[in-house]
Design an enzyme around this catalytic site. Structure first.
Site: not given
Ligand code: PGA
Length: 252
Positions: A10, A12, A96, A98, A168, A174, A214
């Site tokens: 992803n 983003k 997601h 976000e 998640e 992140g 992560s």
């Molecule tokens: P990350 O994000 O691997 O940077 O923690 C995962 C995601 O939001 O899908």
């Protein structure tokens, strides 16, 4: 029933047009022929066409990061499932964290998107996960239970077979703080039980459940080695060829 691992990147709101194509070409050269795991990347919508072109002939599929639940019309800034398919996508990420927490998407809106994606032959990567305060308050099960139950409302058993669930935990996204393999496995097992209650045991055993938060090359094998963890949705570590390749190579 054996579930094939599925690793998706992803991206983003990252990359430029040139970076996106370079990243896609780099991945195609390194892991484009892998077929032991399913692979996908989800670039920003404005680069979907270019990335789909760059990945043509490889085993890496393309997904969008979002879509709206209507066919067309006065929905400024949105893109439809038909548009997403038009530019070469097989998958679409929906729900997601976000989108839920920064853009304020509700479970009900996400449910309409899941239904729309399925009716238009896209494969949803349907994300769920609890906030840190919800985990600390012991609410993880209730939160993901609600997200899954509302998100899958009206989804037939046949259509559900085309969904990948992505667990998640928001506190792991992140942040560099990964759920331990045990923490991931515990929630994944609970999700499988829930899917068994909503549908049946066979469907629950066949649906893939990715872990996200992560994930990197150094922790992927242990996380994806858990019995109910069927892949990863990768954010930060999907933005460099060597990082994403490291994750894929760690699990094949
Ligand atoms: P990350 O994000 O691997 O940077 O923690 C995962 C995601 O939001 O899908």
């Amino acid at each position: 029933m054996a579930r094939k691992l599925f690793v998706a990147g992803n991206w983003k709101m990252n990359t430029s047009a040139a970076d996106a194509v370079e990243l896609a070409k780099g991945l195609a050269a390194e892991i484009g022929a892998v077929d032991a795991v399913d692979l996908a990347v989800c670039p920003p919508s404005v680069y979907l066409s270019a990335v789909a072109d760059a990945l043509k002939g490889s085993n890496i599929a393309v997904g969008a990061q979002n879509m709206y639940c209507q066919d067309n019309g006065a929905f400024t800034g949105e893109i439809s499932s038909a548009m997403v398919k038009d530019v070469g996508c097989k998958y679409v990420i929906l729900g997601h964290s976000e989108r839920r927490h920064v853009m304020g998407e509700s479970d009900e809106l996400i449910n309409s998107k899941v239904l729309k994606a399925l009716s238009d032959d896209l494969l949803p990567i349907f994300c769920i996960g609890e906030l840190l305060e919800q985990r600390e308050a012991g609410e993880t099960d209730d939160v993901v239970h609600r997200q899954v139950t509302i998100g899958l409302e009206g989804v037939s058993r046949t259509d559900a077979q085309r969904i990948t669930l992505a667990y998640e935990p928001v506190w792991a996204i992140g942040t560099g703080v990964t759920a331990t393999p045990d923490q991931a496995q515990e929630v994944h097992a609970m999700l499988r039980e829930l899917l068994g209650n909503i549908y049946d045991a066979e469907l629950a055993q066949s649906m893939r459940i990715q872990y996200g938060g992560s994930v990197k090359g150094s922790n992927a094998a242990e996380l994806l080695g858990q019995p109910d963890v069927d892949g990863a949705l990768v954010g930060g570590a999907s933005l460099k060829v060597e990082d994403f390749v490291g994750i894929v190579k760690a699990v094949i």
